[in-house]
Design a protein around this motif. Structure first.
Motif, PDB file in Angstrom:
ATOM      1  N   ASP A 329       1.217  -1.415  -0.131  1.00  0.00           N
ATOM      2  CA  ASP A 329      -0.249  -0.152   0.249  1.00  0.00           C
ATOM      3  C   ASP A 329       0.465   1.677   0.124  1.00  0.00           C
ATOM      4  O   ASP A 329       1.764   1.101   0.228  1.00  0.00           O
ATOM      5  CB  ASP A 329      -0.935   0.120   1.381  1.00  0.00           C
ATOM      6  CG  ASP A 329      -0.239  -0.485   2.117  1.00  0.00           C
ATOM      7  OD1 ASP A 329       0.848   0.358   2.847  1.00  0.00           O
ATOM      8  OD2 ASP A 329      -1.208  -0.798   3.846  1.00  0.00           O
ATOM      9  N   ASP A 334      -3.716   3.063   0.594  1.00  0.00           N
ATOM     10  CA  ASP A 334      -4.356   3.307  -0.313  1.00  0.00           C
ATOM     11  C   ASP A 334      -3.069   2.257  -1.261  1.00  0.00           C
ATOM     12  O   ASP A 334      -2.314   1.466  -0.847  1.00  0.00           O
ATOM     13  CB  ASP A 334      -4.354   4.188  -1.243  1.00  0.00           C
ATOM     14  CG  ASP A 334      -4.656   5.395  -0.970  1.00  0.00           C
ATOM     15  OD1 ASP A 334      -5.925   4.656  -0.523  1.00  0.00           O
ATOM     16  OD2 ASP A 334      -4.809   6.663  -1.234  1.00  0.00           O
ATOM     17  N   ASP A 347       3.730   7.497  -3.543  1.00  0.00           N
ATOM     18  CA  ASP A 347       2.102   8.717  -3.197  1.00  0.00           C
ATOM     19  C   ASP A 347       1.709   7.037  -3.843  1.00  0.00           C
ATOM     20  O   ASP A 347       2.840   6.838  -6.009  1.00  0.00           O
ATOM     21  CB  ASP A 347       1.448   9.245  -4.031  1.00  0.00           C
ATOM     22  CG  ASP A 347      -0.211   9.254  -4.187  1.00  0.00           C
ATOM     23  OD1 ASP A 347      -0.024   8.980  -3.813  1.00  0.00           O
ATOM     24  OD2 ASP A 347       0.327  10.204  -5.039  1.00  0.00           O
ATOM     25  N   ASP A 350      -3.916   7.090  -7.785  1.00  0.00           N
ATOM     26  CA  ASP A 350      -5.957   6.575  -7.464  1.00  0.00           C
ATOM     27  C   ASP A 350      -6.806   7.408  -8.914  1.00  0.00           C
ATOM     28  O   ASP A 350      -6.289   9.068  -8.674  1.00  0.00           O
ATOM     29  CB  ASP A 350      -6.704   6.788  -6.187  1.00  0.00           C
ATOM     30  CG  ASP A 350      -7.176   6.164  -6.127  1.00  0.00           C
ATOM     31  OD1 ASP A 350      -8.025   5.865  -7.113  1.00  0.00           O
ATOM     32  OD2 ASP A 350      -8.548   5.855  -5.924  1.00  0.00           O
ATOM     33  N   SER A 353      -8.916  10.136  -7.856  1.00  0.00           N
ATOM     34  CA  SER A 353      -8.939  11.861  -6.993  1.00  0.00           C
ATOM     35  C   SER A 353      -9.380  12.931  -7.870  1.00  0.00           C
ATOM     36  O   SER A 353      -9.530  13.638  -7.560  1.00  0.00           O
ATOM     37  CB  SER A 353      -7.946  11.729  -6.762  1.00  0.00           C
ATOM     38  OG  SER A 353      -6.226  11.530  -7.875  1.00  0.00           O
TER      39      SER A 353
END
Length: 360
Positions: A329, A334, A347, A350, A353
């Protein structure tokens, strides 16, 4: 020790002291624990405006402005430090926390915030670890926030590891000063691999990571899926290794993003230091191997919002073949991968977003 958002201020325990100053000991301005045993949990407290006493005219070097624990000798102890806020604490070493010689006892430091802690006597050759200083210990440090801690121009403004074996992951460090290393690993103990991953290191330290390896240490450290964002492309170095050794540890850098630095690596003893890996280095980073010189397309780097946007070259670009170095993750929890392959950096982009809010 559990008191939901309760302020631990030393004047309550020592009426003779000035506000939050330890006069009985040179360590532990807020809480002092010596020779711990059993299970110790310090949870959901506020450590604020504490100072570990130090004599600027003598040899005393205060440790642990907010909290000091150690040593434990041969006694087994389990230590959990979770959900606390350390604000505006002072010490010569370890402005917020100092952990000393706790051996192989499992230590978990998670979900804490370290804000505005600093050296009181940094001008007297203070050491690193303004927020957190650990010596001779092992465990996991994860999901913490480090912001606006200051080394007063001397030492590391973030975290210092001395002869320790900690995994360091899912932490966010920002605006912690540009003198000394943001995270310093001095003679790390790596009989088993140590992992440093999913961290955001933003405008913290020069360099962001420092690794000092003693001769004869042959273990492995793996740095992967970190996002390292500097102060300026005109100077500063992201990662520095400062000691020559033979043989040396294997230090692997995989799937990291390095942005806004002049150089990615400096002072590396390439003859003996086994440096491997692949990373994305953006901006004016000058190292030639395994770099992609392109804009990482952060959401708002000026505001230190280092989430990826949809056209970032880091998306689906991670290489997972060595040490299985793709996190399950990202730094916010996430899942990885999303919408294809694994992303580089802390990061995982996604696509949701980018979608507008739909009100049903």
């Amino acid at each position: 020790i559990e008191a939901h958002r309760k302020a631990i201020e030393d004047e309550k325990n020592n009426a003779a002291a000035a506000s939050g100053v330890s006069t009985n000991f040179s360590h532990g301005g807020g809480i002092y624990i010596e020779r711990p045993s059993g299970n110790i949990t310090i949870k959901d407290n506020l450590f604020m405006d504490n100072m570990a006493n130090s004599n600027p005219n003598g040899s005393a070097k205060s440790r642990g402005g907010g909290l000091y624990i150690g040593p434990n000798g041969a006694v087994s102890v389990t230590i959990t430090i979770q959900g606390n806020s350390f604000r505006h604490n002072y010490a010569y070493m370890g402005g917020a926390i100092y952990l000393y010689e706790l051996g192989n006892s499992p230590i978990a430091i998670s979900s804490n915030s370290f804000i505005n802690n600093y050296f009181t006597y940094g001008s007297l050759d203070g050491f690193g670890g303004v927020a957190l200083y650990v010596q001779g210990s092992s465990g996991d440090i994860s999901h913490n926030t480090f912001s606006n801690n200051d080394s007063n121009g001397v030492g590391a403004p973030g975290v210092y590891f001395g002869a320790s074996a900690f995994n360091f992951y899912d932490n966010v460090m920002s605006l912690n000063g540009d003198t000394g290393a943001g995270v310093e690993f001095n003679a790390p103990l790596t009989s088993t691999p140590l992992f440093v991953y999913n961290n955001i290191i933003a405008q913290t330290g020069n360099p962001a990571f420092s690794i000092g390896v003693d001769s004869g240490q042959t273990g492995t450290m793996v740095f992967y899926n970190n996002t390292i964002y500097g102060f300026s492309t005109s100077y500063y170095t992201a990662v520095v290794e400062t000691k020559s050794c033979s043989p040396c540890q294997t230090i692997s850098f995989l799937n990291n993003i390095i942005d806004n630095y002049q150089t990615a690596f400096n002072n590396v003893d390439y003859a003996h230091y086994n440096l491997t890996g692949a990373f994305v280095a953006f901006g004016t980073v000058t190292d030639a191997a395994n770099n992609l010189h392109a804009d990482p397309k952060f959401r708002s780097p000026v505001a230190l919002d280092l989430h990826l946007t949809g056209d970032s070259p880091a998306i689906d670009a991670a290489y997972c073949g060595i040490f299985s170095a793709c996190a399950a993750d990202d730094f916010e929890g996430d899942p990885r991968p999303l919408w294809g392959g694994y992303d580089m950096g802390a990061d995982e982009f996604d696509i949701k977003s980018l979608l507008p809010l739909v009100i049903k």
